[in-house]
Write a protein that holds these residues in place. Structure first.
Motif, PDB file in Angstrom:
ATOM      1  N   UNK A  56       0.858  -1.176   0.000  1.00  0.00           N
ATOM      2  CA  UNK A  56       0.000   0.000   0.000  1.00  0.00           C
ATOM      3  C   UNK A  56       0.897   1.230   0.000  1.00  0.00           C
ATOM      4  N   UNK A  57       0.730   2.044  -1.024  1.00  0.00           N
ATOM      5  CA  UNK A  57       1.595   3.198  -1.194  1.00  0.00           C
ATOM      6  C   UNK A  57       3.042   2.760  -1.338  1.00  0.00           C
ATOM      7  N   UNK A  58       3.959   3.395  -0.632  1.00  0.00           N
ATOM      8  CA  UNK A  58       5.379   3.038  -0.738  1.00  0.00           C
ATOM      9  C   UNK A  58       5.794   1.903   0.196  1.00  0.00           C
ATOM     10  N   UNK A  59       4.834   1.324   0.935  1.00  0.00           N
ATOM     11  CA  UNK A  59       5.150   0.321   1.941  1.00  0.00           C
ATOM     12  C   UNK A  59       4.753  -1.064   1.434  1.00  0.00           C
ATOM     13  N   UNK A  60       5.622  -2.038   1.680  1.00  0.00           N
ATOM     14  CA  UNK A  60       5.335  -3.424   1.347  1.00  0.00           C
ATOM     15  C   UNK A  60       5.544  -4.279   2.596  1.00  0.00           C
ATOM     16  N   UNK A  61       4.567  -5.157   2.894  1.00  0.00           N
ATOM     17  CA  UNK A  61       4.631  -6.050   4.040  1.00  0.00           C
ATOM     18  C   UNK A  61       4.636  -7.493   3.547  1.00  0.00           C
ATOM     19  N   UNK A  62       5.339  -8.358   4.302  1.00  0.00           N
ATOM     20  CA  UNK A  62       5.443  -9.765   3.907  1.00  0.00           C
ATOM     21  C   UNK A  62       5.379 -10.654   5.130  1.00  0.00           C
ATOM     22  N   UNK A  63       4.776 -11.836   4.925  1.00  0.00           N
ATOM     23  CA  UNK A  63       4.789 -12.861   5.975  1.00  0.00           C
ATOM     24  C   UNK A  63       4.989 -14.204   5.296  1.00  0.00           C
ATOM     25  N   UNK A  64       5.812 -15.067   5.900  1.00  0.00           N
ATOM     26  CA  UNK A  64       6.112 -16.342   5.262  1.00  0.00           C
ATOM     27  C   UNK A  64       6.252 -17.476   6.251  1.00  0.00           C
ATOM     28  N   UNK A  65       6.154 -18.683   5.732  1.00  0.00           N
ATOM     29  CA  UNK A  65       6.282 -19.905   6.519  1.00  0.00           C
ATOM     30  C   UNK A  65       7.225 -20.849   5.792  1.00  0.00           C
ATOM     31  N   UNK A  66       8.125 -21.486   6.528  1.00  0.00           N
ATOM     32  CA  UNK A  66       8.991 -22.545   6.010  1.00  0.00           C
ATOM     33  C   UNK A  66       8.909 -23.725   6.964  1.00  0.00           C
ATOM     34  N   UNK A  67       8.553 -24.888   6.452  1.00  0.00           N
ATOM     35  CA  UNK A  67       8.396 -26.070   7.297  1.00  0.00           C
ATOM     36  C   UNK A  67       9.070 -27.260   6.647  1.00  0.00           C
ATOM     37  N   UNK A  68       9.769 -28.040   7.452  1.00  0.00           N
ATOM     38  CA  UNK A  68      10.453 -29.252   6.996  1.00  0.00           C
ATOM     39  C   UNK A  68      10.219 -30.337   8.035  1.00  0.00           C
ATOM     40  N   UNK A  69       9.906 -31.564   7.580  1.00  0.00           N
ATOM     41  CA  UNK A  69       9.673 -32.661   8.521  1.00  0.00           C
ATOM     42  C   UNK A  69       9.997 -33.980   7.841  1.00  0.00           C
ATOM     43  N   UNK A  70      10.296 -34.981   8.666  1.00  0.00           N
ATOM     44  CA  UNK A  70      10.497 -36.335   8.170  1.00  0.00           C
ATOM     45  C   UNK A  70      11.874 -36.602   7.609  1.00  0.00           C
ATOM     46  N   UNK A  71      12.910 -35.939   8.117  1.00  0.00           N
ATOM     47  CA  UNK A  71      14.276 -36.151   7.642  1.00  0.00           C
ATOM     48  C   UNK A  71      15.020 -37.089   8.585  1.00  0.00           C
ATOM     49  N   UNK A  72      15.612 -38.139   8.046  1.00  0.00           N
ATOM     50  CA  UNK A  72      16.413 -39.061   8.853  1.00  0.00           C
ATOM     51  C   UNK A  72      17.892 -38.791   8.636  1.00  0.00           C
ATOM     52  N   UNK A  73      18.724 -39.295   9.564  1.00  0.00           N
ATOM     53  CA  UNK A  73      20.164 -39.038   9.515  1.00  0.00           C
ATOM     54  C   UNK A  73      20.941 -40.278   9.107  1.00  0.00           C
ATOM     55  N   UNK A  74      20.580 -41.438   9.667  1.00  0.00           N
ATOM     56  CA  UNK A  74      21.356 -42.655   9.433  1.00  0.00           C
ATOM     57  C   UNK A  74      20.673 -43.542   8.405  1.00  0.00           C
ATOM     58  N   UNK A  75      21.454 -44.497   7.862  1.00  0.00           N
ATOM     59  CA  UNK A  75      20.922 -45.396   6.841  1.00  0.00           C
ATOM     60  C   UNK A  75      19.864 -46.332   7.399  1.00  0.00           C
ATOM     61  N   UNK A  76      19.873 -46.595   8.693  1.00  0.00           N
ATOM     62  CA  UNK A  76      18.862 -47.458   9.294  1.00  0.00           C
ATOM     63  C   UNK A  76      17.553 -46.714   9.542  1.00  0.00           C
ATOM     64  N   UNK A  77      17.554 -45.408   9.361  1.00  0.00           N
ATOM     65  CA  UNK A  77      16.341 -44.633   9.513  1.00  0.00           C
ATOM     66  C   UNK A  77      15.846 -44.535  10.939  1.00  0.00           C
ATOM     67  N   UNK A  78      16.734 -44.713  11.914  1.00  0.00           N
ATOM     68  CA  UNK A  78      16.327 -44.682  13.316  1.00  0.00           C
ATOM     69  C   UNK A  78      16.524 -43.315  13.957  1.00  0.00           C
ATOM     70  N   UNK A  79      17.356 -42.468  13.366  1.00  0.00           N
ATOM     71  CA  UNK A  79      17.617 -41.145  13.917  1.00  0.00           C
ATOM     72  C   UNK A  79      16.875 -40.124  13.062  1.00  0.00           C
ATOM     73  N   UNK A  80      15.893 -39.465  13.657  1.00  0.00           N
ATOM     74  CA  UNK A  80      15.018 -38.550  12.937  1.00  0.00           C
ATOM     75  C   UNK A  80      15.312 -37.112  13.356  1.00  0.00           C
ATOM     76  N   UNK A  81      15.539 -36.248  12.361  1.00  0.00           N
ATOM     77  CA  UNK A  81      15.683 -34.826  12.653  1.00  0.00           C
ATOM     78  C   UNK A  81      14.305 -34.286  13.027  1.00  0.00           C
ATOM     79  N   UNK A  82      14.158 -33.646  14.178  1.00  0.00           N
ATOM     80  CA  UNK A  82      12.835 -33.146  14.579  1.00  0.00           C
ATOM     81  C   UNK A  82      12.264 -32.192  13.535  1.00  0.00           C
ATOM     82  N   UNK A  83      10.960 -32.257  13.290  1.00  0.00           N
ATOM     83  CA  UNK A  83      10.347 -31.324  12.338  1.00  0.00           C
ATOM     84  C   UNK A  83      10.444 -29.900  12.862  1.00  0.00           C
TER      85      UNK A  83
END
Length: 680
Positions: free
Chosen positions: A583-610
């Protein structure tokens, strides 16, 4: 938090985003004066699904190249710390080594160094990128990358002449400056960008003390980063064609802070890079167009760990590796309007590379490697009738490697001077059908192959170690999707829905080895499948964008502990959403970034928290100085620094730092103050 809870959490976030999306403009307001807000998400039908992104066309302030790319569908950036920290790029569940990176046709990743640290990727005013997801044109060179290809466009005045500078000051001692100029003088076009950045990176994080079971606040050490560089292109345009030259030069020094469990004080990595290329395009040559290019690249990397903090078995290491690469390409494309309105392109490329040994490496001391590689590619497109497009891409790539002084225990044949030769085909076929502007259906299927690189075979980057026994990786892949544009007055809607599946064999991944070290290895077989959703709604005063990727990965190897488990480092859910209003010379922004379900080891037992990060920003076009814009950008608005996970030793939960890769904390709330000036 369970995976089911994570999925519900993200669905709820997407639902909230959808509610925010339909921002409206009052009918009695005059919408002619404010400029519309551009959107980065775009689609393409041939020869693959491709997304374009630019620092000019986005709601968020362009902090770095990694943040721009992370908003795109199926593109995941995994950071190991605050601004300037090492970051890796993944497309459709690929490893970072399976993504090709090119600058104006010049490969920045190749056999000598397959992975680009996107934390060091240059950004200048007007920087633009193209991401080919999955399949890529044969004209780009070796297209067997299993993830896709990132193309960096050099500075150019094609979008109009400009002179611009930007300054950004942020939390944790971060400071960035950029300047760029692009213009046309007679028949000569000139584009130049310069950039510099520094950061202390010493942000606080929280972790559970195993002795007291209480939260301890610690400060990440050894996380500083300093970088500087320049990029440019000059071209002479004549009636018969174009002659041009492109260059990139940069240098960087970063600390290697280690994990939260094993922090470090002294290890560091210094890199430098110089890229030069010349090219010529001749139009109307033999009823087609002809393009020639020659390029050279030199890269250096020095890893230092005087006290053996990253690897206690290698105290006092100071390993220097250099990469020299040169090559050229020849391409010809002809159009045959009377033969099903078809076109044919033929491309030939050749390159040579060498890797000098890391002098003090106790693992691969003295190893020298060289490679000669090349390929022949063909692209064919036909339009039997107007709505239908058919196309095919095929390549035949060859390599010959030679290495010296390889330890016999690591050599696949026991020979200390092994050689390797391979000749592999790749390519794909596809089709698109246009029902209307609102619906274009596209599909592709084909085979991809990639040679292991020197870094994967013989490299020593401190935390990344090679293995000369690696095999060539390959995959069968397919995707299908629909995209379109709908416009009503000054409001437009763009969408893209894509499903993809990849069946890979001998997949090359870096697996954990010790404290903070990873070694390259082959996964016998794996399957990756998913869906990509991107949408944008724009008007004169508002813009909303949504990008979501759902991805399922499965290890199909013979290891009983890993069979059927997800591949490490690939998120099941990846969501990015933004809403902006002016509005006029002003610009406002809001955003979301979400990541979930990432594992660390090949056995899939260590899960990075979402994790769910909120961000917000505001900018002002300074009255009286219309070319000056100042703003504030806040990342991780609610200062999420700690997540709780079940304790492996008890029924209680413990706090761990929020991260992309378990053990490597991400910063909390980060504030940036920005200023941008474009000469009128």
């Amino acid at each position: 938090m369970s995976s089911r809870t994570s999925a519900r959490f993200l669905v709820a976030a997407a639902f909230v985003a959808a509610l925010v999306a339909p921002l409206r403009v009052r009918a009695d307001e005059e919408p002619a004066k404010p400029a519309p807000i551009d959107v980065t998400i775009r689609g393409s039908t041939a020869p693959a699904f491709v997304t374009r992104a630019s620092s000019d066309e986005r709601a968020r302030e362009p902090i770095d190249a990694a943040s721009i790319l992370a908003e795109l569908p199926s593109v995941h950036v995994r950071r190991l710390g605050a601004d300037g920290a090492q970051s890796t790029l993944s497309i459709r569940g690929s490893a970072s080594t399976q993504v090709g990176v090119l600058l104006a046709g010049i490969p920045l990743t190749s056999g000598a160094d397959p992975s680009l640290d996107v934390g060091s990727l240059p950004l200048w005013p007007g920087a633009s990128f193209r991401v080919y997801r999955g399949f890529a044109p044969a004209s780009l060179g070796a297209t067997g990358y299993l993830g896709g290809v990132l193309v960096i466009d050099p500075p150019t005045p094609l979008a109009g002449a400009r002179t611009e500078w930007q300054a950004l000051a942020g939390s944790f001692g971060a400071l960035k400056v950029r300047a760029g100029d692009a213009r046309k003088i007679g028949d000569v076009t000139i584009g130049l960008g310069v950039f510099g950045a520094r950061s202390d990176g010493d942000f606080p994080y929280e972790i559970t003390n195993p002795r007291t079971d209480k939260l301890d606040t610690r400060t990440r050490t050894n996380a500083s980063a300093v970088s500087a560089g320049a990029i440019g292109r000059v071209a002479l345009e004549r009636s018969w064609g174009t002659i041009g030259a492109t260059f990139l030069a940069d240098a960087r020094r970063v600390g290697l802070p280690g994990s939260a469990t094993y922090p470090t004080l002294l290890p560091r990595l210094e890199t430098d890079r110089l890229v030069l290329g010349v090219d010529a395009t001749v139009r109307d040559a033999l009823r087609g167009s002809l393009r020639l290019q020659a390029w050279g690249r030199r890269e250096g990397a020095t890893f230092s760990d005087p006290n053996g903090e990253i690897d206690p078995t290698r105290v006092g290491i100071d390993a220097r590796q250099s990469i020299l690469a040169a090559g050229g390409s020849l391409g010809y494309r002809a159009v045959f309007p009377r033969v099903a309105r078809s076109s044919l392109g033929v491309f030939l490329d050749l390159r040579g590379e060498s890797l000098t040994p890391p002098e003090t490496s106790t693992v691969l001391v003295g190893v020298t490697a060289s490679r000669i590689a090349g390929g022949l590619g063909v692209e064919l497109e036909a339009r039997p009738f107007e709505p239908l497009r058919l196309f095919a891409t095929a390549r035949l790539d060859a390599r010959r490697d030679r290495a010296t002084d390889v330890p016999s225990s690591l050599s696949p044949t026991g020979d200390t001077d092994p050689t390797a030769s391979d000749l592999v085909p790749s390519g794909h076929v596809g089709a698109s059908y246009r029902f209307a502007d609102a619906a274009i259906l596209s599909a592709h299927a084909g085979a991809l192959r990639r040679f292991p690189s020197f870094v994967e075979l013989y490299g020593d980057r401190g935390s990344l170690l090679g293995d000369p026994r690696l095999r060539v990786e390959g995959a069968l892949a397919a995707d299908v999707g629909v995209h379109g544009d709908v416009a009503a007055g000054r409001v437009s809607f763009h969408y893209e829905l894509v499903g993809f599946v990849t069946s890979a064999r001998d997949l090359i991944v870096f697996l954990p080895l010790g404290r903070s070290t990873f070694r390259a290895g082959n996964v016998d077989a794996a399957r990756i499948a998913g869906a990509e959703v991107s949408a944008s709604l724009t008007g004169t005063r508002f813009a909303t964008t949504l990008s979501y990727t759902l991805m399922h990965t499965e290890n199909l190897g013979e290891d009983p502990l890993a069979h059927g488990r997800p591949l490490p480092g690939r998120p099941l859910h990846d969501l990015s959403y933004d809403a902006a209003y002016r509005f006029g010379p002003v610009r406002l922004r809001y955003g979301i970034d979400a990541v979930a379900g990432t594992t660390v080891d090949t056995a899939g037992t260590i899960l990075v928290p979402p994790r769910l990060f909120h961000g917000a920003g505001a900018s002002l076009d300074v009255p009286g100085i219309p070319s000056l814009r100042v703003g504030v950008e806040v990342q991780n608005l609610f200062d999420v620094r700690t997540l709780r996970v079940p304790s492996p030793l008890s029924r209680t939960s413990v706090a761990v730092p929020v991260s992309d890769f378990l053990g490597f904390p991400l910063p909390g709330r980060t504030v940036w103050v920005t200023a941008r000036y474009r000469a009128p």
